[in-house]
Write a protein that holds these residues in place. Structure first.
Motif, short mmCIF file in Angstrom:
data_model
loop_
_atom_site.label_atom_id
_atom_site.label_comp_id
_atom_site.label_asym_id
_atom_site.label_seq_id
_atom_site.Cartn_x
_atom_site.Cartn_y
_atom_site.Cartn_z
N GLN A 533 40.55 21.54 68.16
CA GLN A 533 41.47 20.82 67.45
C GLN A 533 41.92 21.36 66.11
N LYS A 534 41.47 22.39 65.81
CA LYS A 534 41.70 22.95 64.60
C LYS A 534 43.07 23.36 64.33
N ALA A 535 43.59 24.07 65.21
CA ALA A 535 44.90 24.40 65.31
C ALA A 535 45.86 23.26 64.86
N SER A 536 45.58 22.17 65.74
CA SER A 536 46.33 21.02 65.35
C SER A 536 46.16 20.24 64.19
N ARG A 537 44.85 20.24 63.58
CA ARG A 537 44.63 19.81 62.16
C ARG A 537 45.51 20.70 61.11
N LEU A 538 45.45 21.92 61.32
CA LEU A 538 46.26 22.78 60.47
C LEU A 538 47.60 22.76 60.52
N ALA A 539 48.05 22.28 61.62
CA ALA A 539 49.62 21.93 62.08
C ALA A 539 49.86 20.63 61.29
N MET A 540 49.19 19.78 61.17
CA MET A 540 49.37 18.49 60.46
C MET A 540 49.25 19.01 58.93
N VAL A 541 48.43 19.77 58.66
CA VAL A 541 48.37 20.02 57.09
C VAL A 541 49.42 20.44 56.73
N LYS A 542 49.81 21.68 57.64
CA LYS A 542 51.02 22.35 57.22
C LYS A 542 52.37 21.37 57.05
N SER A 543 52.45 20.48 58.18
CA SER A 543 53.50 19.53 58.00
C SER A 543 53.68 18.74 56.89
N LEU A 544 52.10 18.20 56.49
CA LEU A 544 52.24 17.74 55.13
C LEU A 544 52.71 18.35 54.02
N THR A 545 52.12 19.65 53.93
CA THR A 545 52.96 20.60 52.88
C THR A 545 54.52 20.32 52.82
#
Ligand code: ARG
Length: 563
Positions: A533-545
């Protein structure tokens, strides 16, 4: 997808359209806490039609509704609670944010229609007040919101550069003026003259007559009067421009009151033609009895024009120049009566477009519970506030992150951002007492807190150093991430609400909420753990930024990558 709409459609179908989807949608709620689901429908409204108890209706409907796209649908008493499917939802939202980038939330409400915004509009030869700051930052944010929703805002700084007060200023300068002092510190010096004039005029009323005579000369184009006025005006404008630069606000027009000096004759002519002018004690007024308003004073008994006379000319000019869809005036609530009169006179003149004129009022800033007043010399100097805020930001950064490369620049973004955010986070109609300590506070519900959350997310992405290609599917069913995901999904609707209500605070509150949700997530999850799930978590972090940065941008606040 609009899930509220989808739920309304499903319920409408399940009750054989005895109520329309629109009627149902209007009743769908977002529960206060996520354990009650993402949406809730109160079955009461169906009780009459279906002749059953709401509890029973809720249970029947749950059995009938198709479940796909939902994690579950539950009847709780008379409510039906809908839990969205986290996989489907997160995949859709992350995809939307990552592909649209900063354009996420863009929508077409305005069809490119022009919207002049009268904003800032300080008075020359005076310091820019906290009220003008409010108008500047609220107006600027509304302009950004309008752009995002496909309107064409035109930012107009309607400078207060005409009126009897310039007669006073010239008279004061003639008596106590010193050229070198003015050159050295124009605004404070001119303000001193102005305040002094009022003190003296209280004792010697003749001074007011002299001032009126100077203003008359100015109106008639007298050379000495004009030169002094021009000098005061350009010194003032230089000073205003410095503040706008600090705030990062630009304008499309600086047509102030003086620009309309030669455009008022037409208005008076039109009012005469339409038989609207009445004489009252030598002055010319427009009666507004039928609007329950005081009469509008258009011409003084000495033939002098007034604030509203110029505003009438400006309104007509803007209509002709921009053929506007709406014409906004971001001006303190103490001028509500003035704008009611302005609209009423235009209406009387037969201009239906006066309905598209909107006063966007805002509350008063007090200091120590007292009204600020330039005349009484009770002012908070905006330039000091900005400088202090930047200094404080610099100290904080120096303490927390001494190795940061562009400290001065970041301190500027954070300090100025703190001032702007502080102004925008409350409903614009709220009054507030100005407290510098409060403005430059960095913890709690502040601009720096949102900026810091953004920078923290950026640092996670830097650490991860991983590509997040947009053509891949990312899904997160992690319950810790859910609040953040839901908020990311709400951004477009939030933008819509903010622009429809001309209310930047909607965005500011949203940004705080999102930053908090993310910080909770950050505290509870190991984002960088190597698992599937790491890529998905990072996708969310990026979306958040992306969404935090865009929210701040809509407020006129920068989002440094590091701080
Ligand atoms: N200069 C005015 C003031 O400082 C504000 C002008 C607002 N705009 C307008 N079109 N009247 O009070």
């Amino acid at each position: 997808m609009d899930y509220k709409q989808k739920i309304a459609d499903l319920i409408a179908a399940a009750v054989d359209n005895q109520l329309t989807a629109d009627q149902i949608s209007a009743k769908i709620e977002v529960p206060k806490t996520l354990d009650l689901g993402d949406y809730a429908f109160p079955a009461f409204m169906l009780a009459k039609i279906l002749r059953k108890a709401p509890q029973a209706i809720a249970q029947d409907l749950v059995a009938k509704l198709p479940q796909d796209g939902f994690e579950k649908i539950e009847a709780v008493g008379p409510y039906i609670n809908f839990f969205l499917d986290k996989q489907t939802y997160s995949q859709e939202i992350l995809q939307n944010v990552l592909t649209a980038g900063a354009h996420y939330g863009d929508q077409n409400l305005g069809d490119q229609g022009n919207v002049p915004i009268d904003m800032s509009s300080p008075n020359i030869a005076k310091p820019m007040s906290m009220g003008h700051l409010r108008s500047t930052v609220i107006g600027n944010s509304i302009a950004e919101l309008l752009k995002k929703t496909n309107y064409k805002p035109i930012k107009i700084d309607y400078l207060g550069d005409w009126g009897t007060q310039f007669g006073k200023l010239i008279q004061a300068y003639k008596m106590w003026g010193n050229e070198a002092d003015v050159k050295n510190d124009p605004i404070n010096t001119l303000l001193k003259y102005y305040v002094h004039f009022h003190e003296e005029a209280d004792k010697d009323p003749e001074l007011n007559d002299k001032a009126r005579a100077w203003f008359k000369k100015l109106q008639d184009g007298d050379q000495e009067a004009t030169e002094l006025w021009q000098w005061f005006r350009s010194e003032s404008l230089n000073y205003f421009m410095k503040i706008y630069k600090e705030l990062g606000v630009e304008f499309d027009s600086f047509n102030g009151e003086s620009f309309f000096n030669d455009k008022m004759d037409e208005i008076i002519e039109l009012l005469r033609e339409k038989n609207l002018l009445k004489e009252s004690q030598g002055a010319q007024i427009v009666d507004l009895d039928k609007y329950d308003l005081n009469p509008a004073l258009i011409l003084r008994s000495d033939g002098g024009t007034l604030y509203i006379t110029r505003d009438l000319a400006a309104a007509l000019y803007r209509y002709r120049t921009y053929n506007f869809k709406q014409s906004l005036y971001v001006v303190g609530s103490e001028q509500t009566g003035h704008f009611q009169q302005l609209k009423a006179v235009l209406k009387e003149m037969g201009y239906d477009w006066s309905d598209d004129i909107k006063h966007i009022p805002f509350g008063l800033i007090t200091s120590g519970g007292k009204k600020l007043s330039t005349r009484k010399g009770r002012v908070i100097l905006l330039e000091n506030v900005l400088n202090d805020a930047v200094d404080l930001a610099y100290k904080q950064i120096e303490a927390k992150n001494p190795d940061l490369a562009n400290k001065q620049e970041v301190a500027h973004d954070v300090g100025v951002g703190a001032v702007i955010f502080h102004d925008l986070k409350n409903d614009r109609m709220n009054n507030f007492d100005f407290d510098l300590e409060e403005v430059v506070r960095f913890e709690g519900e502040t601009g720096p807190y949102v900026q810091y959350s953004h920078a923290r997310a950026m640092s996670i992405l830097r650490k991860a150093n991983m590509d997040i290609p947009t053509d891949q599917a990312y899904a997160l069913d992690d319950p810790e991430a859910w609040e953040t995901l839901r908020l990311l999904g709400d951004f477009p609707a939030t933008v819509k609400r903010a622009v429809e209500e001309y209310e930047p605070s909607v965005i500011a509150k949203y940004a705080i909420h999102l930053a908090k949700a993310f910080n909770k997530y950050y505290a509870h999850s190991r984002i960088l753990t190597d698992d599937e799930q790491k890529a998905s978590r990072l996708a969310m972090v990026k979306s958040l930024t992306i969404v935090l940065k865009e929210s701040l941008r809509l407020l006129g606040v920068q989002a440094p990558d590091e701080m």
